[in-house]
Design a protein around this motif. Structure first.
Motif, PDB file in Angstrom:
ATOM      1  N   ALA A 363       0.834  -1.199   0.000  1.00 43.63           N
ATOM      2  CA  ALA A 363       0.000   0.000   0.000  1.00 43.63           C
ATOM      3  C   ALA A 363       0.875   1.259   0.000  1.00 43.63           C
ATOM      4  N   LEU A 364       1.897   1.281   0.846  1.00 43.74           N
ATOM      5  CA  LEU A 364       2.796   2.430   0.893  1.00 43.74           C
ATOM      6  C   LEU A 364       3.698   2.476  -0.334  1.00 43.74           C
ATOM      7  N   ALA A 365       4.067   1.310  -0.853  1.00 44.46           N
ATOM      8  CA  ALA A 365       4.888   1.265  -2.070  1.00 44.46           C
ATOM      9  C   ALA A 365       4.120   1.870  -3.245  1.00 44.46           C
ATOM     10  N   ILE A 366       2.837   1.548  -3.346  1.00 44.81           N
ATOM     11  CA  ILE A 366       1.998   2.114  -4.412  1.00 44.81           C
ATOM     12  C   ILE A 366       1.818   3.611  -4.205  1.00 44.81           C
ATOM     13  N   ALA A 367       1.676   4.049  -2.939  1.00 48.10           N
ATOM     14  CA  ALA A 367       1.571   5.480  -2.654  1.00 48.10           C
ATOM     15  C   ALA A 367       2.826   6.216  -3.128  1.00 48.10           C
ATOM     16  N   ALA A 368       3.982   5.574  -2.971  1.00 47.34           N
ATOM     17  CA  ALA A 368       5.233   6.182  -3.450  1.00 47.34           C
ATOM     18  C   ALA A 368       5.220   6.323  -4.967  1.00 47.34           C
ATOM     19  N   LEU A 369       4.636   5.356  -5.659  1.00 48.46           N
ATOM     20  CA  LEU A 369       4.521   5.440  -7.114  1.00 48.46           C
ATOM     21  C   LEU A 369       3.614   6.601  -7.534  1.00 48.46           C
ATOM     22  N   PHE A 370       2.530   6.811  -6.790  1.00 47.75           N
ATOM     23  CA  PHE A 370       1.633   7.922  -7.112  1.00 47.75           C
ATOM     24  C   PHE A 370       2.317   9.268  -6.873  1.00 47.75           C
ATOM     25  N   ASP A 371       3.077   9.373  -5.775  1.00 43.32           N
ATOM     26  CA  ASP A 371       3.837  10.609  -5.522  1.00 43.32           C
ATOM     27  C   ASP A 371       4.814  10.867  -6.671  1.00 43.32           C
ATOM     28  N   PHE A 372       5.473   9.814  -7.099  1.00 48.06           N
ATOM     29  CA  PHE A 372       6.431   9.889  -8.201  1.00 48.06           C
ATOM     30  C   PHE A 372       5.741  10.374  -9.478  1.00 48.06           C
ATOM     31  N   ALA A 373       4.589   9.775  -9.790  1.00 46.01           N
ATOM     32  CA  ALA A 373       3.849  10.146 -11.006  1.00 46.01           C
ATOM     33  C   ALA A 373       3.410  11.604 -10.948  1.00 46.01           C
ATOM     34  N   ARG A 374       2.932  12.040  -9.781  1.00 48.00           N
ATOM     35  CA  ARG A 374       2.485  13.427  -9.645  1.00 48.00           C
ATOM     36  C   ARG A 374       3.647  14.411  -9.865  1.00 48.00           C
ATOM     37  N   GLU A 375       4.807  14.107  -9.280  1.00 52.64           N
ATOM     38  CA  GLU A 375       5.941  15.021  -9.393  1.00 52.64           C
ATOM     39  C   GLU A 375       6.521  15.040 -10.807  1.00 52.64           C
ATOM     40  N   ILE A 376       6.635  13.866 -11.411  1.00 55.88           N
ATOM     41  CA  ILE A 376       7.165  13.812 -12.782  1.00 55.88           C
ATOM     42  C   ILE A 376       6.215  14.499 -13.750  1.00 55.88           C
ATOM     43  N   ASN A 377       4.909  14.245 -13.585  1.00 60.84           N
ATOM     44  CA  ASN A 377       3.925  14.908 -14.455  1.00 60.84           C
ATOM     45  C   ASN A 377       3.982  16.419 -14.283  1.00 60.84           C
ATOM     46  N   GLY A 378       4.216  16.888 -13.046  1.00 59.56           N
ATOM     47  CA  GLY A 378       4.320  18.321 -12.811  1.00 59.56           C
ATOM     48  C   GLY A 378       5.463  18.952 -13.582  1.00 59.56           C
ATOM     49  N   ILE A 379       6.557  18.202 -13.721  1.00 56.64           N
ATOM     50  CA  ILE A 379       7.722  18.717 -14.449  1.00 56.64           C
ATOM     51  C   ILE A 379       7.485  18.685 -15.953  1.00 56.64           C
ATOM     52  N   ILE A 380       7.059  17.554 -16.475  1.00 62.44           N
ATOM     53  CA  ILE A 380       6.970  17.417 -17.933  1.00 62.44           C
ATOM     54  C   ILE A 380       5.782  18.184 -18.518  1.00 62.44           C
ATOM     55  N   ASN A 381       4.815  18.549 -17.678  1.00 61.73           N
ATOM     56  CA  ASN A 381       3.681  19.351 -18.157  1.00 61.73           C
ATOM     57  C   ASN A 381       3.885  20.848 -17.926  1.00 61.73           C
ATOM     58  N   SER A 382       5.033  21.181 -17.349  1.00 60.42           N
ATOM     59  CA  SER A 382       5.343  22.593 -17.133  1.00 60.42           C
ATOM     60  C   SER A 382       5.625  23.278 -18.475  1.00 60.42           C
ATOM     61  N   PRO A 383       5.129  24.517 -18.673  1.00 63.20           N
ATOM     62  CA  PRO A 383       5.391  25.236 -19.945  1.00 63.20           C
ATOM     63  C   PRO A 383       6.878  25.432 -20.222  1.00 63.20           C
ATOM     64  N   SER A 384       7.701  25.441 -19.161  1.00 63.86           N
ATOM     65  CA  SER A 384       9.133  25.682 -19.339  1.00 63.86           C
ATOM     66  C   SER A 384       9.926  24.420 -19.652  1.00 63.86           C
ATOM     67  N   PHE A 385       9.257  23.254 -19.610  1.00 67.17           N
ATOM     68  CA  PHE A 385       9.992  21.997 -19.803  1.00 67.17           C
ATOM     69  C   PHE A 385      10.360  21.801 -21.270  1.00 67.17           C
ATOM     70  N   VAL A 386      11.623  21.444 -21.506  1.00 62.85           N
ATOM     71  CA  VAL A 386      12.085  21.150 -22.858  1.00 62.85           C
ATOM     72  C   VAL A 386      12.907  19.867 -22.843  1.00 62.85           C
ATOM     73  N   ILE A 387      13.019  19.232 -24.000  1.00 63.34           N
ATOM     74  CA  ILE A 387      13.771  17.986 -24.126  1.00 63.34           C
ATOM     75  C   ILE A 387      15.220  18.303 -24.484  1.00 63.34           C
ATOM     76  N   THR A 388      16.145  17.796 -23.670  1.00 64.60           N
ATOM     77  CA  THR A 388      17.574  17.919 -23.940  1.00 64.60           C
ATOM     78  C   THR A 388      18.208  16.550 -23.807  1.00 64.60           C
ATOM     79  N   GLU A 389      19.480  16.443 -24.134  1.00 61.13           N
ATOM     80  CA  GLU A 389      20.177  15.163 -23.961  1.00 61.13           C
ATOM     81  C   GLU A 389      20.168  14.749 -22.495  1.00 61.13           C
ATOM     82  N   LYS A 390      20.394  15.733 -21.601  1.00 64.30           N
ATOM     83  CA  LYS A 390      20.463  15.411 -20.177  1.00 64.30           C
ATOM     84  C   LYS A 390      19.098  15.070 -19.601  1.00 64.30           C
ATOM     85  N   THR A 391      18.047  15.788 -20.052  1.00 60.27           N
ATOM     86  CA  THR A 391      16.716  15.436 -19.552  1.00 60.27           C
ATOM     87  C   THR A 391      16.286  14.073 -20.081  1.00 60.27           C
ATOM     88  N   LYS A 392      16.717  13.748 -21.285  1.00 57.73           N
ATOM     89  CA  LYS A 392      16.412  12.410 -21.813  1.00 57.73           C
ATOM     90  C   LYS A 392      17.046  11.323 -20.952  1.00 57.73           C
TER      91      LYS A 392
END
Length: 487
Positions: A363-392
């Motif tokens: 249950a807590l392991a899955i909660a960690a996955l949801f936290d991860f998804a929320r934070e990653i989605n927040g970054i990649i959906n940000s208007p300032s996010f761009v694809i670079t070699e390092k971000t890849k």
């Protein structure tokens, strides 16, 4: 790593018999019917525990038996007019169909009782020779008063067990709690020859004999449903240790699945077959539902909970799809987002491991996955996010962590392309990609009315388009079994 040991009724540090190796024996089903959701819970739970051990670097020997000789099997076979072993074979094959759909890995060994009669007879013979068992007119019973520790797994005395048990009266027994190791055959019944005449094994002796054969006199973990604590596992300990085996060091038991707070079981008639549930819900959603609650806690069933599980899992699956697409995107200018992504991945791995190390808290392991998804989605959906070699590189790390923990360990992100429903989903994805491409081209050509028409007509069909700097996603607002989304 700590495990809750039913035997000691507390969490204990994991200390395996042999370094970096885990020996596990899990009680499998009695094969006289299709498996129901209550049967599926231990199957999925212990499969996940096995996967986590492997993730942590352990070599695992995993044994799960099939009970293919039993009164229920004999009675069902008589009703259907076929041989008991043929009936059992049929339902073993059906078990694998359901287990495979739930992404359950095959055991290293799947022993069947009918294939281990000689091993069982030898063990019963040793118990008689030691004075722990006695024969009466072709039946052999274990003498519970000859085993000093009887009742230690369930935490009750002989008198308490006797008062609380439903015991079939048999004047030939020395004690009402004495249990059958070998049963004398009734006329026309499936049987084998033994030193005590024609007969067949009792239920409890099978697991002791088969675990001894494949795992040795002592092994690390014995698992099963909570309903097996007494009498099955209690009796296994007694007969095994009376026979000179150390037997299991840790005893793990999953909680019941209930329906309206009542245990799901065939005898109560309130069970739901796995294959019937899979007609309405995807296999990964069912597996998610079974893991979203800690394995020792009870889990109450209704369709709405599986609808919620479907919606919840979709968030993780969508992130997996989005990351795959971003990794195929062209590189743009430099930015500094990649350090943040690495930190989020490290945080996921730490939280996930801490949760699973604490008695496999999925249950807590899955909660960690949801936290991860929320934070990653927040970054990649940000208007300032761009694809670079390092971000890849960072996104590749994020995608690998999601696949490893959500897929390989929890077994949730698995390919179901062979499923006709999934084949339809794949076609829908392809068609939506074409429509989104046509709309994008129309907007480039400033054909705004045409682009809006595509968007509006899709919306009338329950499909919403969401534009972002990373492209256009589509969401299916209403499905037969709840909402879902795809990108």
């Amino acid at each position: 790593m700590k495990l809750y040991n039913t035997l000691t009724r507390k969490k204990e540090p994991l200390e395996t018999i042999e370094a970096n190796k885990v020996l596990m024996y899990i009680c499998g089903p009695t094969t006289y019917n299709f498996i129901h959701l209550g049967n599926a819970r231990p199957i999925v739970v212990f499969d996940t525990i096995r996967r986590y051990f492997e993730y942590r670097g352990y070599s695992v020997t995993y044994v799960q038996n099939f009970t293919d000789i039993d009164d229920k099997i004999i009675n069902k076979a008589r009703e259907e007019g076929i041989a008991p072993l043929d009936l059992a074979k049929k339902y073993i094959e059906e078990y694998f169909k359901d287990a495979d759909k739930l992404n359950v890995k095959r055991a290293d060994v799947h022993p069947r009782v009918s294939e281990h009669i000689d091993d069982i007879i030898q063990m019963v013979d040793r118990l008689i020779a030691s004075g722990a068992a006695y024969e009466v007119d072709g039946d052999v019973y274990f003498d519970v008063r000859e085993f000093e520790g009887y009742g230690k797994l369930s935490g009750r005395s002989l008198d308490e067990l006797k008062a609380g048990a439903r015991i079939q009266v048999d004047e030939r027994k020395k004690n009402p709690l004495d249990f059958a190791l070998w049963k004398k055959a009734k006329p026309g019944e499936l049987s084998w020859n033994s030193p005590w005449g024609q007969g067949r094994p009792g239920w409890h002796i099978e697991c002791s004999a088969m675990s001894l054969k494949y795992l040795g006199k002592q092994f690390d973990i014995h698992g099963g449903g909570h309903d097996l604590v007494f009498p099955h596992h209690e009796n296994e300990i007694a007969q095994s240790q009376a026979c000179g085996c150390g037997f299991a060091r840790y005893w793990l038991h999953n909680g019941f699945i209930t329906v309206n707070q009542e245990k799901m079981s065939k005898s109560l008639g309130n069970f739901f077959l796995v294959r019937e549930i899979l007609e309405k819900f995807s296999p990964d959603a069912v597996r998610f539902y079974l893991l979203a609650t800690h394995y020792r806690s009870p889990l109450d069933f209704d369709d709405e909970k599986l609808v919620v599980a479907t919606k919840s899992l979709e968030k993780i699956k969508n992130l997996s799809t989005t990351l795959s697409k971003l990794l195929e995107s062209p590189v743009q200018q430099e930015d500094k987002e990649y350090n943040i992504i690495y930190n989020i991945v490290e945080d996921l791995e730490r939280k996930f491991t801490e949760a699973m190390d604490d008695d496999f808290n999925t249950a807590l392991a899955i909660a960690a996955l949801f936290d991860f998804a929320r934070e990653i989605n927040g970054i990649i959906n940000s208007p300032s996010f761009v694809i670079t070699e390092k971000t890849k590189e960072a996104l590749n790390k994020a995608a690998a962590a999601l696949k490893q923990l959500g897929g390989n360990v929890l077994g949730l992100l698995f390919d179901t392309k062979d499923d006709p429903d999934k084949a339809s989903d794949s076609l829908a994805n392809d068609l939506m990609d074409i429509l989104i491409g046509v709309r994008a081209h129309a907007r480039q050509q400033k054909l705004w009315a045409f682009a809006d028409k595509i968007r509006d007509e899709l919306k009338e069909k329950g499909i919403v388009l969401e534009d972002s700097p990373q492209g256009t996603k589509w969401k299916l607002l209403q499905k037969e079994q709840g909402d879902g989304s795809r990108s």
